[in-house]
Write a protein that holds these residues in place. Structure first.
Motif, PDB file in Angstrom:
ATOM      1  N   VAL A  56      45.193  34.897  48.452  1.00 11.61           N
ATOM      2  CA  VAL A  56      46.656  34.831  48.397  1.00 11.61           C
ATOM      3  C   VAL A  56      47.265  36.045  49.094  1.00 11.61           C
ATOM      4  O   VAL A  56      48.222  35.922  49.878  1.00 11.61           O
ATOM      5  CB  VAL A  56      47.161  34.727  46.936  1.00 11.61           C
ATOM      6  N   LEU A  57      46.715  37.220  48.846  1.00 16.72           N
ATOM      7  CA  LEU A  57      47.251  38.437  49.460  1.00 16.72           C
ATOM      8  C   LEU A  57      47.063  38.441  50.971  1.00 16.72           C
ATOM      9  O   LEU A  57      47.955  38.873  51.714  1.00 16.72           O
ATOM     10  CB  LEU A  57      46.613  39.672  48.826  1.00 16.72           C
ATOM     11  N   LEU A  58      45.931  37.965  51.456  1.00 19.14           N
ATOM     12  CA  LEU A  58      45.727  37.880  52.905  1.00 19.14           C
ATOM     13  C   LEU A  58      46.691  36.876  53.536  1.00 19.14           C
ATOM     14  O   LEU A  58      47.229  37.109  54.628  1.00 19.14           O
ATOM     15  CB  LEU A  58      44.281  37.518  53.227  1.00 19.14           C
ATOM     16  N   THR A  59      46.929  35.778  52.827  1.00 15.86           N
ATOM     17  CA  THR A  59      47.902  34.789  53.306  1.00 15.86           C
ATOM     18  C   THR A  59      49.311  35.371  53.306  1.00 15.86           C
ATOM     19  O   THR A  59      50.083  35.173  54.249  1.00 15.86           O
ATOM     20  CB  THR A  59      47.844  33.522  52.433  1.00 15.86           C
ATOM     21  N   GLY A 110      44.223  42.698  49.594  1.00 17.37           N
ATOM     22  CA  GLY A 110      43.466  41.450  49.623  1.00 17.37           C
ATOM     23  C   GLY A 110      41.993  41.690  49.904  1.00 17.37           C
ATOM     24  O   GLY A 110      41.123  41.094  49.255  1.00 17.37           O
ATOM     25  N   VAL A 111      41.700  42.595  50.839  1.00 15.32           N
ATOM     26  CA  VAL A 111      40.303  42.921  51.126  1.00 15.32           C
ATOM     27  C   VAL A 111      39.664  43.572  49.902  1.00 15.32           C
ATOM     28  O   VAL A 111      38.514  43.269  49.547  1.00 15.32           O
ATOM     29  CB  VAL A 111      40.188  43.825  52.369  1.00 15.32           C
ATOM     30  N   TYR A 112      40.399  44.451  49.228  1.00 20.11           N
ATOM     31  CA  TYR A 112      39.869  45.049  47.999  1.00 20.11           C
ATOM     32  C   TYR A 112      39.545  43.974  46.962  1.00 20.11           C
ATOM     33  O   TYR A 112      38.487  43.989  46.335  1.00 20.11           O
ATOM     34  CB  TYR A 112      40.841  46.071  47.403  1.00 20.11           C
ATOM     35  N   GLU A 113      40.459  43.030  46.775  1.00 17.67           N
ATOM     36  CA  GLU A 113      40.235  41.972  45.780  1.00 17.67           C
ATOM     37  C   GLU A 113      38.998  41.139  46.132  1.00 17.67           C
ATOM     38  O   GLU A 113      38.295  40.653  45.243  1.00 17.67           O
ATOM     39  CB  GLU A 113      41.462  41.066  45.659  1.00 17.67           C
ATOM     40  N   LEU A 114      38.736  40.969  47.414  1.00 18.70           N
ATOM     41  CA  LEU A 114      37.569  40.186  47.835  1.00 18.70           C
ATOM     42  C   LEU A 114      36.259  40.970  47.746  1.00 18.70           C
ATOM     43  O   LEU A 114      35.202  40.391  47.530  1.00 18.70           O
ATOM     44  CB  LEU A 114      37.768  39.677  49.269  1.00 18.70           C
ATOM     45  N   THR A 115      36.340  42.301  47.938  1.00 19.11           N
ATOM     46  CA  THR A 115      35.110  43.107  48.005  1.00 19.11           C
ATOM     47  C   THR A 115      34.864  43.976  46.780  1.00 19.11           C
ATOM     48  O   THR A 115      33.737  44.414  46.567  1.00 19.11           O
ATOM     49  CB  THR A 115      35.152  44.036  49.229  1.00 19.11           C
ATOM     50  N   ALA A 116      35.907  44.279  46.019  1.00 12.30           N
ATOM     51  CA  ALA A 116      35.837  45.194  44.873  1.00 12.30           C
ATOM     52  C   ALA A 116      35.330  46.578  45.281  1.00 12.30           C
ATOM     53  O   ALA A 116      34.784  47.317  44.474  1.00 12.30           O
ATOM     54  CB  ALA A 116      34.968  44.617  43.757  1.00 12.30           C
ATOM     55  N   SER A 117      35.581  46.954  46.527  1.00 12.45           N
ATOM     56  CA  SER A 117      35.137  48.238  47.062  1.00 12.45           C
ATOM     57  C   SER A 117      36.092  49.359  46.632  1.00 12.45           C
ATOM     58  O   SER A 117      37.319  49.244  46.781  1.00 12.45           O
ATOM     59  CB  SER A 117      35.094  48.162  48.591  1.00 12.45           C
ATOM     60  N   ALA A 127      40.428  34.740  44.466  1.00 14.67           N
ATOM     61  CA  ALA A 127      41.592  33.882  44.706  1.00 14.67           C
ATOM     62  C   ALA A 127      42.820  34.731  45.033  1.00 14.67           C
ATOM     63  O   ALA A 127      43.578  34.414  45.960  1.00 14.67           O
ATOM     64  CB  ALA A 127      41.857  33.000  43.493  1.00 14.67           C
ATOM     65  N   LEU A 128      43.014  35.806  44.282  1.00 11.48           N
ATOM     66  CA  LEU A 128      44.140  36.698  44.572  1.00 11.48           C
ATOM     67  C   LEU A 128      43.964  37.344  45.943  1.00 11.48           C
ATOM     68  O   LEU A 128      44.935  37.518  46.678  1.00 11.48           O
ATOM     69  CB  LEU A 128      44.279  37.772  43.488  1.00 11.48           C
TER      70      LEU A 128
END
Length: 153
Positions: free
Chosen positions: A41-44, A77-84, A37-38
């Protein structure tokens, strides 16, 4: 940035709202966790930060800070989505670069305000350059048509 600068106002609104969300998620999440979710939000927020960044292009240093903020939000935002781990490191590096550019911009604009003229280059273009370097006539050109000046909209 002047107190009437709508570009800076829009950017500060996006930044403050985004940081409020980040703070809320950080307070309610476990240490070291990511949040899809974060990430959204960050990508937005990154997309929203592009609006004042592009509108502020006549003030290149200020636009660079806003554009780099958009990039940092997108990367995080990509980090939050992928946890990479790679995206986390990239977000950290982007944050450090952003901090340096933002510090330079703040110093340059504050010195300019305190001394009444630019001491560090801030790369203004077009009307932004004319407003600072021009005479009174240049600074007040078009003032009669600005919101709040005319009798009716």
């Amino acid at each position: 940035m002047s107190p009437r600068d709508s570009v800076a106002g829009a950017a500060m609104g996006v930044l403050s709202g985004t940081w409020a969300v980040i703070g809320g998620v950080t307070l309610t999440s476990g240490s070291g966790t990511t949040s899809a979710a974060l990430g959204v939000v960050l990508l937005t927020a990154a997309a929203a930060m592009l609006v004042p960044a592009l509108a502020g292009l006549p003030k290149l240093v200020a636009a660079a800070v806003m554009g780099m903020s958009a990039a940092r939000f997108a990367i995080t935002g990509v980090y939050e989505l992928t946890a990479s781990a790679e995206w986390r490191t990239t977000a950290g590096v982007a944050g450090l670069v952003l901090a340096v550019v933002a510090y330079y911009a703040a110093l340059a604009f504050e010195l300019e305000d305190a001394h009444g003229h630019a001491l560090l280059p801030v790369a203004r273009l077009g009307r932004a350059r004319t407003a600072v370097r021009g005479g009174l006539r240049d600074q007040t050109k078009g003032l009669a048509r600005e919101a709040g000046v005319r009798e009716q909209l």
